[in-house]
Scaffold this active site. Structure first.
Site, mmCIF file in Angstrom:
data_model
loop_
_atom_site.group_PDB
_atom_site.id
_atom_site.type_symbol
_atom_site.label_atom_id
_atom_site.label_comp_id
_atom_site.label_asym_id
_atom_site.label_seq_id
_atom_site.Cartn_x
_atom_site.Cartn_y
_atom_site.Cartn_z
ATOM 1 C CG ASP A 172 -2.374 0.087 0.874
ATOM 2 O OD1 ASP A 172 -2.746 1.028 0.154
ATOM 3 O OD2 ASP A 172 -3.136 -0.797 1.298
ATOM 4 C CG ASP B 24 -5.227 5.114 0.778
ATOM 5 O OD1 ASP B 24 -6.129 4.259 0.820
ATOM 6 O OD2 ASP B 24 -5.247 6.175 1.444
ATOM 7 C CD GLU C 151 -8.959 3.827 -1.986
ATOM 8 O OE1 GLU C 151 -9.918 3.397 -1.321
ATOM 9 O OE2 GLU C 151 -7.992 4.422 -1.476
ATOM 10 C CG HIS D 25 -8.950 -2.185 3.582
ATOM 11 N ND1 HIS D 25 -8.593 -2.193 2.254
ATOM 12 C CD2 HIS D 25 -8.736 -0.913 4.010
ATOM 13 C CE1 HIS D 25 -8.186 -0.986 1.900
ATOM 14 N NE2 HIS D 25 -8.271 -0.197 2.944
ATOM 15 C CG ASP D 26 -11.628 1.086 2.836
ATOM 16 O OD1 ASP D 26 -11.402 1.065 4.057
ATOM 17 O OD2 ASP D 26 -10.905 1.702 2.027
#
Length: 587
Positions: free
Chosen positions: A124, A225, A282, A352-353
């Site tokens: 990440d 991210d 993302e 994870h979101d």
């Protein structure tokens, strides 16, 4: 379209160029096009030292499990040093491992273990913001003339108020006042996550430096991210007022900003193009048109992006509604057709979101296994790179904690507090929204076994409990049970991964939707010069029969590639039935 007229012009030029330059079947395909990625959320994967928190050594101990599944890439959520206000997405030191997760030596052992098993690792990259405890920010807020002052967005008060009334992504204002220097700093998420000022070349150079540091260590790429947040509009224009809110919508001025493509092209030139790696951004609010700009190879930006459009089809973040299948089909069809041979899709249901997909678009009670396999079938035969989120391969479900104290997600807690304060929702409505959409649904520990406390996630159950509660249904849903059952969801995913490696049509074939207006069936075909693959999925629990003898004859001429019932009757669907038929050309 976010990004203004200039981005629209770039998009049109890109489409024109892509028609001429698209090469959908290169002689040597990029490895990330035929790979399946497995996302690990380290805190919840496996605890090796009994402190209730998953760690790097815990992942290393389970590498043979990942090899058995067959994935080619692991995406590791943040393991950097962090105060952990937002579960690691608030980074204090980019080149140090969080103490709870282990040491850099532990990381090196993990990387070595993955590579020994022919599994690549992507990290990440969180560089829209840092932690407010990062040394850059500590220095930045110390005085207006500090050399690091311009590493972040600072602005004076406006009529005694914040520079704008923008609302932050996790609630509250995007601006926090610093009494030491008498100015506000910008944070699109929480006040503990100040945004970096990418307009400053020194910031960009520091980011590229840390990227090279990790790539030189041997990692295989980055998941970036909220990367389309990094360019902010000059002057911080005021946004439109949100209904029933004191805040305005600043997203047009900090999402897909005026220099986003300039920054990514510079990143590519200075870092990405020098390594054989994959990059996925993302990109909230990105449309398929934005995706072409980000991923068209000739533009030299990213390999692929994560779109959020299909994850918004069942209501707003805290206002869930039932999914209309026709909306989902329209979305996938648009992205499959518009990016084919130009850019590249990422394919995902969970991360994870997000809540667990079998609880969201499937049926997590009576038809959990069937609907989990159906959803996997639908996704994995699309064109793009599929992502599996830990636990998805065994059909893990949403969780229903009994009290708010059991939740750990800052976004969930802030929603509860704001909703109670506003008084527009009953506690029953608040909890229903949390049960449906909380990020903690995807963050409960992996359920390894039914035979040990806390599903075997930690061996420290006598002194420590997991950092977040385990879903009570681990007695019935766990890895050990899945590995013992040849018809489990795990082995279904294993076969899907194998098929992607074996069938080039899955990677490069064209896409065509069938029965587009049907409200329960999602059927499409992928095809190339060698033949066709028909993907047939029932998104409902009701039996459905289609009278189409011509299509039945075509399907009967082919062979079953995979199915979630043992004896499919073509176009006569049982609850959540899915099957795939390959029809070879005979000419």
């Amino acid at each position: 379209m976010p990004g203004g007229a200039e981005a629209r012009t770039q998009y049109l030029e890109g489409r024109k160029m892509s028609t001429l330059l698209a090469k959908p079947t290169p002689a040597e395909p990029e490895w990330w096009k035929t790979s399946v990625v497995y996302q690990i959320y380290p805190r919840s994967f496996f605890d090796s030292n009994g402190d209730g928190i998953g760690d790097l050594n815990g992942i290393t101990m389970k590498l043979d499990y990942l090899k058995k599944l067959g994935v080619g890439v692991v995406w590791l959520s943040p393991v950097y040093d962090s105060p952990n206000y937002d579960n690691g997405y608030d980074i204090r030191n980019y080149t140090k491992i969080m103490d709870e997760f282990g040491t850099m030596e532990d990381f090196d052992n993990l990387l070595k273990g993955l590579h020994e098993r022919k599994i690549k690792l992507i990290m990440d990259l969180v560089v829209n913001h840092t932690s407010d405890e990062h040394d850059w920010f500590v220095q930045s807020k110390s005085s207006k003339d500090n050399p690091y002052r311009d590493f972040y967005h600072w602005a004076p008060p406006k009529d005694g108020k914040p520079p704008t009334q923008w609302g932050a992504c996790f609630g509250g204002s995007t601006w926090t006042y610093d009494i030491i220097t008498g100015q506000y700093y910008l944070h699109t998420f929480t006040e503990k996550q100040p945004d970096l000022k990418w307009e400053n070349p020194a910031v960009r150079n520091e980011v590229y430096k840390l990227m090279r540091w990790w790539l030189d260590k041997g990692i295989d790429g980055f998941r970036m991210d909220v990367i389309n947040f990094i360019s902010k509009a000059p002057g911080y224009p005021e946004g439109a007022r949100h209904p029933n809110s004191e805040f305005t919508d600043g997203s047009p001025y900090f999402i897909n900003g005026p220099k986003i493509h300039e920054y990514l092209q510079e990143m590519n030139e200075k870092v990405l193009r020098h390594y054989d790696i994959m990059s996925v951004g993302e990109t909230p609010d990105a449309t398929v048109y934005d995706a072409e700009l980000f991923t068209f190879p000739e533009r030299k930006e990213l390999n692929m992006i994560f779109t959020f459009e299909h994850m918004n089809l069942d209501g707003g973040k805290w206002t869930p509604k039932l999914l209309e299948l026709t909306d989902l089909k329209h979305h996938f069809t648009l992205w499959q057709k518009d990016l084919w041979g130009k850019g590249w899709n990422s394919l995902y249901w969970n991360n994870h979101d997000q809540p667990r997909i079998v609880s969201r678009f499937g049926n997590d009670s009576n038809y959990r296994v069937e609907s989990a396999k159906m959803l996997a079938t639908c996704l994995h035969f699309l064109c793009g790179t599929p992502y599996i989120y830990q636990g998805e391969e065994i059909g893990m479900t949403n969780v229903r904690f009994q009290t708010l104290a059991d939740y750990r997600d800052i976004e969930t807690i802030n929603f509860h507090d704001d909703a109670v304060k506003a008084g527009r929702m009953s506690m029953e409505e608040i909890l229903a929204a949390i049960y449906a959409k909380s990020r903690d649904n995807g963050r409960t520990p992996i359920q390894w076994t039914a035979k040990e406390p806390y599903a075997g996630f930690t061996n420290g159950h006598e002194t420590k409990v997991p950092w977040i509660g385990v879903n009570d249904n681990y007695i019935d849903i766990n890895v050990e049970q899945a590995l013992d059952d040849p018809n489990s969801i795990f082995y279904y995913y294993q076969k899907l991964i194998q098929l992607r490696k074996q069938m080039s049509v899955i990677t490069y074939g064209k896409y065509e939707i069938l029965y587009e207006s049907h409200t329960h069936l999602y059927m499409y075909k992928r095809y190339d010069n060698d033949g066709e693959v028909y993907v047939c999925c029932n998104f409902s629990q009701q039996p459905i029969e289609i009278d189409d003898q011509k299509l039945i004859d075509i399907l009967n001429s082919g062979k079953i590639v995979i199915s979630n019932y043992s004896d499919p009757k073509y176009l006569r669907f049982r609850a959540y039935e899915a099957y795939v038929i390959e029809v070879k050309n005979t000419k």
